[in-house]
Design a protein around this motif. Sequence first.
Motif, PDB file in Angstrom:
ATOM      1  N   PRO A  65     -10.205   1.647  -4.116  1.00  0.00           N
ATOM      2  CA  PRO A  65     -10.289   0.398  -4.871  1.00  0.00           C
ATOM      3  C   PRO A  65     -10.727  -0.582  -5.089  1.00  0.00           C
ATOM      4  CG  PRO A  65      -8.227   1.967  -5.370  1.00  0.00           C
ATOM      5  CD  PRO A  65      -8.615   2.703  -4.510  1.00  0.00           C
ATOM      6  N   ARG A 113      -6.044   8.012  -2.469  1.00  0.00           N
ATOM      7  CA  ARG A 113      -6.259   6.429  -3.424  1.00  0.00           C
ATOM      8  C   ARG A 113      -7.174   6.231  -1.935  1.00  0.00           C
ATOM      9  NH1 ARG A 113      -2.238   1.295  -4.234  1.00  0.00           N
ATOM     10  NH2 ARG A 113      -3.132  -0.646  -3.179  1.00  0.00           N
ATOM     11  N   TYR A 114      -7.027   6.584  -0.710  1.00  0.00           N
ATOM     12  CA  TYR A 114      -7.223   6.162   0.569  1.00  0.00           C
ATOM     13  C   TYR A 114      -8.515   7.124   1.361  1.00  0.00           C
ATOM     14  CZ  TYR A 114      -3.039   3.624  -0.596  1.00  0.00           C
ATOM     15  OH  TYR A 114      -1.968   2.664  -0.198  1.00  0.00           O
ATOM     16  N   GLU A 158      -0.368   6.942  -1.713  1.00  0.00           N
ATOM     17  CA  GLU A 158      -1.165   8.248  -3.435  1.00  0.00           C
ATOM     18  C   GLU A 158      -1.635   8.758  -3.221  1.00  0.00           C
ATOM     19  OE1 GLU A 158      -2.925   5.791  -6.481  1.00  0.00           O
ATOM     20  OE2 GLU A 158      -1.523   4.721  -6.130  1.00  0.00           O
ATOM     21  N   ASP A 182      -8.623   1.433   1.109  1.00  0.00           N
ATOM     22  CA  ASP A 182      -8.307   0.859   0.183  1.00  0.00           C
ATOM     23  C   ASP A 182      -9.771   1.648  -1.032  1.00  0.00           C
ATOM     24  OD1 ASP A 182      -6.589   1.587  -1.787  1.00  0.00           O
ATOM     25  OD2 ASP A 182      -7.125  -1.217  -2.225  1.00  0.00           O
ATOM     26  N   TYR A 235       0.539  -1.666   0.242  1.00  0.00           N
ATOM     27  CA  TYR A 235       0.375  -0.227   0.082  1.00  0.00           C
ATOM     28  C   TYR A 235       1.079   0.695  -0.016  1.00  0.00           C
ATOM     29  CZ  TYR A 235      -3.770  -3.643   1.091  1.00  0.00           C
ATOM     30  OH  TYR A 235      -5.100  -4.393   0.965  1.00  0.00           O
TER      31      TYR A 235
END
Length: 334
Positions: A116, A32-33, A29, A114, A26
């Motif tokens: 995605p 992303r989170y 990014e 996360d 992880y």
Amino acid sequence: MTTGQEFNRDTNYITTRITRDGAEGYPVEPGRYRLVVSRACPWANRSIIVRRLLGLEDAISMGVCGPTHDRRSWTFDLDPGGVDPVLGIERIQDAYFARFPDYPRGITVPAIVDVPTGAVVTNDYPQITLDLSTEWARYHREGAPQLYPEHLRDEIDEVALRVFKDVNNGVYRCGFAGSQESYERAYHRLFGAMDWLEERLSKQRFLVGDTITEADVRLFTTLVRFDPVYHGHFKCNRQKLIEFPALWGYARDLFQTPGFGDTIDFDQIKRHYYVVHEDINPTRIVPAGPDLSNWLTPHHREQLGGRPFGDGTPPGPVREGERVAAGHTPLAQA
């Protein structure tokens, strides 16, 4: 909890970390989170404060659960339709089960998810805030404070450990004690630590060094709940916070500092403890008091010196959509 037992917190968390090198799968990014919290929870409140102080709102979105929960998990009952608008789930447990279908432990906040995959990454709350300070440094706002400076880390860790054992967790050891003996041990341990903090903070403005650090964040979230909840609900009643001159001034100093008091929702805090803990408060009646206007009275802590943000600057106004509801904090009338 059975009669005679002491309260022991389950500290076996999901320890996966989000790091710059992505060593555990992880990587840091932006976008992303999602940080999932409840404003009622003191452990989650830490991450709300640190995210705001460091200016990570654009890098990490935040989902807010309501103040109460059942045995299954925290729910997104504050959102339209009771569904988190980013994750598309009703309960944070869905993110836990997306990664661990047979997850056997408590479903807790804060948790980082996360987006995605919809799977939880970590609920290791002490490490979450440290990583926000270190691993996410590239995305801090200009003027962000150094909450975990390298030259003070040993002292911060030492102070924070006692604060956790005897104060943060100490109030719970009182509230959930399984016998008179275990309660009294916890009670004396808690107030021994409060006396130690009172002495320390009578001589210096902040816990470690001359600026706000991670140690202050960790203590503040317990102090701000002390009189509204812990004093009565958890029987931590030797003294109220307002009866500790240095601690009370220190707590007001932080409360009036951008990034601290503007994250506090006293209504949700009280509803959580007095409604969820039916074994302690079977009527589920939520107290009307105490009067909160005294949080805005002058503290005069600046006379001790220190610079809250060091060479940095305070965070700007709270983002639209992340403000505490009017009437839930005295800051709304400030």
